[in-house]
Design a protein around this motif. Sequence first.
Motif, PDB file in Angstrom:
ATOM      1  N   GLY A   1       0.808  -1.211   0.000  1.00 41.34           N
ATOM      2  CA  GLY A   1       0.000   0.000   0.000  1.00 41.34           C
ATOM      3  C   GLY A   1       0.840   1.259   0.000  1.00 41.34           C
ATOM      4  N   CYS A   2       2.092   1.156   0.469  1.00 48.61           N
ATOM      5  CA  CYS A   2       2.962   2.338   0.501  1.00 48.61           C
ATOM      6  C   CYS A   2       3.396   2.763  -0.902  1.00 48.61           C
ATOM      7  N   PRO A   3       3.919   1.858  -1.754  1.00 50.77           N
ATOM      8  CA  PRO A   3       4.168   2.274  -3.137  1.00 50.77           C
ATOM      9  C   PRO A   3       2.921   2.776  -3.857  1.00 50.77           C
ATOM     10  N   VAL A   4       1.766   2.205  -3.561  1.00 50.80           N
ATOM     11  CA  VAL A   4       0.532   2.692  -4.176  1.00 50.80           C
ATOM     12  C   VAL A   4       0.300   4.152  -3.785  1.00 50.80           C
ATOM     13  N   ILE A   5       0.511   4.471  -2.513  1.00 49.09           N
ATOM     14  CA  ILE A   5       0.330   5.850  -2.042  1.00 49.09           C
ATOM     15  C   ILE A   5       1.375   6.772  -2.671  1.00 49.09           C
ATOM     16  N   ILE A   6       2.621   6.312  -2.746  1.00 55.76           N
ATOM     17  CA  ILE A   6       3.677   7.125  -3.351  1.00 55.76           C
ATOM     18  C   ILE A   6       3.339   7.433  -4.805  1.00 55.76           C
ATOM     19  N   GLU A   7       2.819   6.428  -5.531  1.00 57.63           N
ATOM     20  CA  GLU A   7       2.435   6.637  -6.928  1.00 57.63           C
ATOM     21  C   GLU A   7       1.219   7.553  -7.023  1.00 57.63           C
ATOM     22  N   PHE A   8       0.283   7.426  -6.088  1.00 58.21           N
ATOM     23  CA  PHE A   8      -0.871   8.327  -6.037  1.00 58.21           C
ATOM     24  C   PHE A   8      -0.377   9.767  -5.903  1.00 58.21           C
ATOM     25  N   ALA A   9       0.578   9.991  -5.000  1.00 57.81           N
ATOM     26  CA  ALA A   9       1.101  11.344  -4.787  1.00 57.81           C
ATOM     27  C   ALA A   9       1.822  11.860  -6.030  1.00 57.81           C
ATOM     28  N   HIS A  10       2.431  10.961  -6.787  1.00 58.35           N
ATOM     29  CA  HIS A  10       3.122  11.353  -8.014  1.00 58.35           C
ATOM     30  C   HIS A  10       2.135  11.874  -9.054  1.00 58.35           C
ATOM     31  N   HIS A  11       1.004  11.210  -9.185  1.00 58.01           N
ATOM     32  CA  HIS A  11       0.027  11.587 -10.202  1.00 58.01           C
ATOM     33  C   HIS A  11      -0.985  12.626  -9.719  1.00 58.01           C
ATOM     34  N   TYR A  12      -1.276  12.618  -8.417  1.00 57.49           N
ATOM     35  CA  TYR A  12      -2.329  13.481  -7.878  1.00 57.49           C
ATOM     36  C   TYR A  12      -1.823  14.256  -6.655  1.00 57.49           C
ATOM     37  N   PRO A  13      -0.754  15.042  -6.806  1.00 56.74           N
ATOM     38  CA  PRO A  13      -0.185  15.721  -5.635  1.00 56.74           C
ATOM     39  C   PRO A  13      -1.150  16.677  -4.948  1.00 56.74           C
ATOM     40  N   GLU A  14      -2.087  17.225  -5.720  1.00 56.85           N
ATOM     41  CA  GLU A  14      -3.035  18.172  -5.130  1.00 56.85           C
ATOM     42  C   GLU A  14      -4.139  17.474  -4.343  1.00 56.85           C
ATOM     43  N   ARG A  15      -4.205  16.141  -4.420  1.00 61.23           N
ATOM     44  CA  ARG A  15      -5.302  15.408  -3.777  1.00 61.23           C
ATOM     45  C   ARG A  15      -4.880  14.693  -2.494  1.00 61.23           C
ATOM     46  N   ILE A  16      -3.614  14.748  -2.154  1.00 57.77           N
ATOM     47  CA  ILE A  16      -3.145  14.066  -0.958  1.00 57.77           C
ATOM     48  C   ILE A  16      -2.618  15.081   0.048  1.00 57.77           C
ATOM     49  N   GLU A  17      -3.186  15.042   1.244  1.00 54.37           N
ATOM     50  CA  GLU A  17      -2.790  15.989   2.294  1.00 54.37           C
ATOM     51  C   GLU A  17      -1.532  15.521   3.005  1.00 54.37           C
ATOM     52  N   ARG A  18      -1.553  14.279   3.480  1.00 59.08           N
ATOM     53  CA  ARG A  18      -0.408  13.684   4.178  1.00 59.08           C
ATOM     54  C   ARG A  18      -0.356  12.197   3.847  1.00 59.08           C
ATOM     55  N   ALA A  19       0.845  11.625   4.021  1.00 57.93           N
ATOM     56  CA  ALA A  19       1.027  10.201   3.763  1.00 57.93           C
ATOM     57  C   ALA A  19       1.611   9.534   5.000  1.00 57.93           C
ATOM     58  N   VAL A  20       1.074   8.353   5.323  1.00 54.61           N
ATOM     59  CA  VAL A  20       1.614   7.516   6.393  1.00 54.61           C
ATOM     60  C   VAL A  20       1.985   6.182   5.751  1.00 54.61           C
ATOM     61  N   LEU A  21       3.273   5.882   5.727  1.00 57.33           N
ATOM     62  CA  LEU A  21       3.788   4.678   5.068  1.00 57.33           C
ATOM     63  C   LEU A  21       4.276   3.721   6.152  1.00 57.33           C
ATOM     64  N   VAL A  22       3.542   2.638   6.343  1.00 60.29           N
ATOM     65  CA  VAL A  22       3.839   1.678   7.404  1.00 60.29           C
ATOM     66  C   VAL A  22       4.454   0.430   6.779  1.00 60.29           C
ATOM     67  N   SER A  23       5.689   0.113   7.162  1.00 55.74           N
ATOM     68  CA  SER A  23       6.398  -1.071   6.653  1.00 55.74           C
ATOM     69  C   SER A  23       6.416  -1.109   5.132  1.00 55.74           C
ATOM     70  N   PRO A  24       6.983  -0.096   4.474  1.00 54.31           N
ATOM     71  CA  PRO A  24       6.985  -0.083   3.005  1.00 54.31           C
ATOM     72  C   PRO A  24       7.642  -1.344   2.443  1.00 54.31           C
ATOM     73  N   ALA A  25       7.070  -1.885   1.362  1.00 54.06           N
ATOM     74  CA  ALA A  25       7.596  -3.090   0.726  1.00 54.06           C
ATOM     75  C   ALA A  25       7.941  -2.799  -0.719  1.00 54.06           C
ATOM     76  N   GLY A  26       8.771  -3.685  -1.299  1.00 54.06           N
ATOM     77  CA  GLY A  26       9.140  -3.571  -2.694  1.00 54.06           C
ATOM     78  C   GLY A  26      10.566  -3.086  -2.857  1.00 54.06           C
TER      79      GLY A  26
END
Length: 298
Positions: free
Chosen positions: A121-146
């Motif tokens: 879920g952490c890479p998914v959030i990172i990619e979300f922020a890459h494409h939609y930076p205006e739509r994400i307020e904060r990110a919490v990345l717990v145990s990032p994998a990959g």
Amino acid sequence: MSPKSAKHRVRNTPRKPASTLAEKWTTVDGVDVFYRESPSPTPGARVMAHVHGFGLSGRYLLPTAELLADEFHTFVPDLPGFGRSGKRKDMLDIPDLAHATARFLDDRGVERASLVGNSMGCPVIIEFAHHYPERIERAVLVSPAGGLFNQPLRRAIGQLSRDTPREPTRMARVAVPDYVRFGVPSTARLFRALTQYPSLQRLLEMRIPTLVVLGERDPLLPGTHRINEIASQTDTHVLVVLLEGAAHAINFSHPEELAHLIRLFMDDQPIVSNPDWPSQAKVFEIHRGKHHPAPKTD
């Protein structure tokens, strides 16, 4: 399947709710999507969506999500292809899952949210922020994998096998049915996509406050010295903390501790342990970017 037929299916197959959150269905791009939501969200509350890991549904995220559901308008979806949600004809990779997350939020009328992820879920959030930076307020990345540390597949399998006995035994009752439903072919294809995803590059490009929570006993992550070395490549937005006694599935195994950290982070409060925690559960801040929001001490 249409929303009407999805609802009909739910009525004909009643099940005891697995959560204090409301269980709901919607249809996104022709795919039935199952999700959980705060039953009575406070008007104007900040929106928080929880993004699950590899092969799993959102069910194992519920212990933490439920603790935050009164303070934040909370969503816990099963992304397309996972859990109780329907499958797409094409196999989803990390960018596809990020777009699917955005489409789910569109469907729910959410313009901007904070995202909490575990493992994949952490890479998914990172990619979300890459494409939609205006739509994400904060990110919490717990145990990032990959990435390279989890390659090749046999190494990742070995890491997972070492992690299993470190997790609560009740985690198996949640994870095993999800893995079986996800299937071996899907596992192989998505694993390749996950390990090839440029997580570090994308993370360093992010410009929003980001909390990274790591488990001291997590075999899927490199040592803290390597993590600190990576985190030090940015001085802007990343706050990294280590939770003593935790392994990989922190959202499931240590919900009180993680919810506590998320509350502090969301309100820019100093990251400190709760004195009521068991003695083996302590938090250590191992990196704070120079331009990360300064903690409020009042």
